[in-house]
Design a protein around this motif. Structure first.
Motif, PDB file in Angstrom:
ATOM      1  N   LEU A   1       0.830  -1.202   0.000  1.00 63.12           N
ATOM      2  CA  LEU A   1       0.000   0.000   0.000  1.00 63.12           C
ATOM      3  C   LEU A   1       0.869   1.258   0.000  1.00 63.12           C
ATOM      4  CD1 LEU A   1      -2.765   1.361   0.188  1.00 63.12           C
ATOM      5  CD2 LEU A   1      -2.661   1.063   2.672  1.00 63.12           C
ATOM      6  N   LEU A   2       1.937   1.269   0.790  1.00 60.07           N
ATOM      7  CA  LEU A   2       2.842   2.423   0.823  1.00 60.07           C
ATOM      8  C   LEU A   2       3.504   2.639  -0.528  1.00 60.07           C
ATOM      9  CD1 LEU A   2       4.557   1.867   4.300  1.00 60.07           C
ATOM     10  CD2 LEU A   2       2.937   3.686   3.709  1.00 60.07           C
ATOM     11  N   LYS A   3       3.766   1.554  -1.227  1.00 59.53           N
ATOM     12  CA  LYS A   3       4.474   1.646  -2.498  1.00 59.53           C
ATOM     13  C   LYS A   3       3.544   1.986  -3.659  1.00 59.53           C
ATOM     14  CE  LYS A   3       7.510  -1.072  -5.515  1.00 59.53           C
ATOM     15  NZ  LYS A   3       8.182  -2.389  -5.702  1.00 59.53           N
ATOM     16  N   GLU A   4       2.353   1.368  -3.694  1.00 59.41           N
ATOM     17  CA  GLU A   4       1.466   1.503  -4.849  1.00 59.41           C
ATOM     18  C   GLU A   4       0.296   2.460  -4.622  1.00 59.41           C
ATOM     19  OE1 GLU A   4       0.226  -2.381  -6.002  1.00 59.41           O
ATOM     20  OE2 GLU A   4       2.273  -3.100  -6.415  1.00 59.41           O
ATOM     21  N   GLY A   5       0.042   2.854  -3.384  1.00 61.71           N
ATOM     22  CA  GLY A   5      -1.041   3.782  -3.105  1.00 61.71           C
ATOM     23  C   GLY A   5      -2.377   3.079  -2.909  1.00 61.71           C
ATOM     24  N   ILE A   6      -3.440   3.880  -2.748  1.00 60.74           N
ATOM     25  CA  ILE A   6      -4.777   3.367  -2.439  1.00 60.74           C
ATOM     26  C   ILE A   6      -5.354   2.596  -3.627  1.00 60.74           C
ATOM     27  CG2 ILE A   6      -7.159   4.060  -1.947  1.00 60.74           C
ATOM     28  CD1 ILE A   6      -6.080   6.336  -0.284  1.00 60.74           C
ATOM     29  N   GLN A   7      -5.913   1.407  -3.324  1.00 61.22           N
ATOM     30  CA  GLN A   7      -6.570   0.575  -4.325  1.00 61.22           C
ATOM     31  C   GLN A   7      -8.088   0.752  -4.214  1.00 61.22           C
ATOM     32  OE1 GLN A   7      -4.728  -1.133  -6.581  1.00 61.22           O
ATOM     33  NE2 GLN A   7      -2.968  -0.182  -5.570  1.00 61.22           N
ATOM     34  N   PRO A   8      -8.804   0.958  -5.317  1.00 54.77           N
ATOM     35  CA  PRO A   8     -10.253   1.217  -5.243  1.00 54.77           C
ATOM     36  C   PRO A   8     -11.074  -0.027  -4.905  1.00 54.77           C
ATOM     37  CG  PRO A   8      -9.550   1.130  -7.523  1.00 54.77           C
ATOM     38  CD  PRO A   8      -8.302   1.053  -6.693  1.00 54.77           C
ATOM     39  N   PHE A   9     -10.572  -1.224  -5.231  1.00 49.05           N
ATOM     40  CA  PHE A   9     -11.350  -2.443  -5.022  1.00 49.05           C
ATOM     41  C   PHE A   9     -10.582  -3.418  -4.131  1.00 49.05           C
ATOM     42  CE2 PHE A   9     -12.479  -0.997  -9.378  1.00 49.05           C
ATOM     43  CZ  PHE A   9     -13.768  -0.555  -9.075  1.00 49.05           C
TER      44      PHE A   9
END
Length: 289
Positions: free
Chosen positions: A176-184
C-alpha cells in the motif's frame, strides 16, 4: 516237451502283469498334480471378490471426505458489492489467485487512515527524539518530553491497528505504501483446488461473514467409515483397507487406517473410523459412497 513249456508261459504272464501295473500308476499321477494347482489358485480369486473370505476382516460402508486443511470456505471480513468474478463450479484455481473483487467505500477509508497515521507517526517519532535530546541538555521541560512520547506511542498503535485490519483483508501495508490506495478489495484463494458451491454474482451485496464459495483440494482424500463396537478388536491404526466406489465398477482401491473414533454412538452402537486413501484417482469426489 510239456515239462519245458509251463515255466516259459508263467514267466510271460508275469511280465505282462508287471507292465499293466506300471501303466496304471503313471495315469493317476498327472491328474493329481493338476488338481493341486487349481486349489492353490482359488484363494486369490476369493480374496478379490469377497471381503469376508479371510478371518479377522471386517466390512463397512462410508464416504470419501476431505481433511479440514484441504477444504476452504471463502468468507468475508468486510462486506461489499461484487464488482467482478469469473468463477465457475468445478474450475481449478491456484493459491493466491484473485477470485473476485469487491467495492466498499470503507475499504478506501481504511487505506487512507493507515497512510495518514503512518505519515504522522514518522513526524511524531522525530519530535520525540528531538525532545529527548533537549531534555538531556536540560533545554526542554520533562512535561514536553512526556507529551511528545505519548503522542508518538498513540499514533504508532493506530498505525499498527490499521495495518492489522489491512492484513485481515489480504492487503500488505508495504504494498500500500508503495502503490497507493486501491479502489477495489481483491479476494484471493487461500489454497489451490477446485471451486464448489459458488454463492456470489456480479452486483450482489455480500455481508460480513457471508461465504462466497468453497475450494476443495482433492490431492489428499480420506474415507470416513462407520463400523461397530463388535469390530473394534479386529482393527488398529495402520491396517490396510481395500474399497470400491459407487459408479466406478469393480475396481479395488487401497487405503490405510489412520484414526479410530473414541466415542460409541449410543443409538446405533457405531464408531467412526478414518482411512487415508493411498490410490489417487481424478474421479474421486467428496461425498462419494
Amino acid at each position: 516237451m510239456k515239462k519245458i513249456f509251463y515255466p516259459v508261459l508263467l514267466l510271460a504272464l508275469t511280465a505282462c502283469k508287471g507292465n499293466q501295473q506300471t501303466t496304471d500308476t503313471e495315469s493317476v499321477t498327472v491328474p493329481v498334480s493338476e488338481v493341486a494347482a487349481d486349489t492353490t489358485a482359488q484363494p486369490e480369486v476369493d480374496a478379490i471378490t469377497s471381503a469376508t473370505s479371510k478371518p479377522n476382516q471386517v466390512s463397512f460402508n462410508g464416504r470419501i471426505v476431505l481433511p479440514p486443511q484441504r477444504q476452504a470456505t471463502i468468507a468475508l471480513t468486510m462486506g461489499g458489492v461484487v464488482k467482478n468474478t469469473s468463477l465457475l463450479p468445478g474450475q481449478y484455481v491456484s493459491k493466491n489467485a484473485v477470485i473476485a473483487t469487491l467495492e466498499n467505500p470503507e475499504f478506501i477509508t481504511l487505506q487512507q487512515t493507515y497512510l495518514d497515521s503512518h505519515a504522522q507517526t514518522e513526524y511524531l517519532q522525530a519530535e520525540f527524539e528531538r525532545q529527548k535530546n533537549l531534555s538531556a541538555e536540560q533545554a526542554a521541560s520533562q512535561k514536553k518530553l512526556q507529551q511528545s512520547k505519548a503522542d508518538y506511542l498513540s499514533m504508532k498503535s493506530r498505525v499498527e491497528a490499521a495495518a492489522a485490519q489491512l492484513k485481515l483483508l489480504g492487503v500488505e501495508p508495504e504494498v500500500l505504501l508503495k502503490e497507493g490506495i486501491q479502489p477495489f478489495l481483491q479476494i484471493k484463494a487461500p489454497i489451490s483446488g477446485y471451486v464448489a458451491d459458488v454463492k456470489m454474482n456480479v452486483g450482489k451485496y455480500m455481508n460480513v461473514g457471508d461465504a462466497l464459495c468453497e475450494i476443495v483440494d482433492k490431492s489428499r482424500t480420506l474415507l470416513r467409515l462407520t463400523t461397530y463396537e463388535k469390530d473394534l478388536a479386529d482393527m488398529k491404526v495402520g491396517n490396510p483397507v481395500q474399497f470400491r466406489v459407487n459408479g466406478m465398477g469393480k475396481t479395488v482401491f487401497k487405503a490405510t487406517l489412520i484414526s479410530i473414533g473414541q466415542k460409541v454412538d449410543e443409538d446405533t452402537r457405531s464408531v467412526e473410523v478414518y482411512a487415508r486413501v493411498d490410490t489417487v484417482d481424478n474421479q474421486f469426489r467428496p461425498g462419494m459412497y
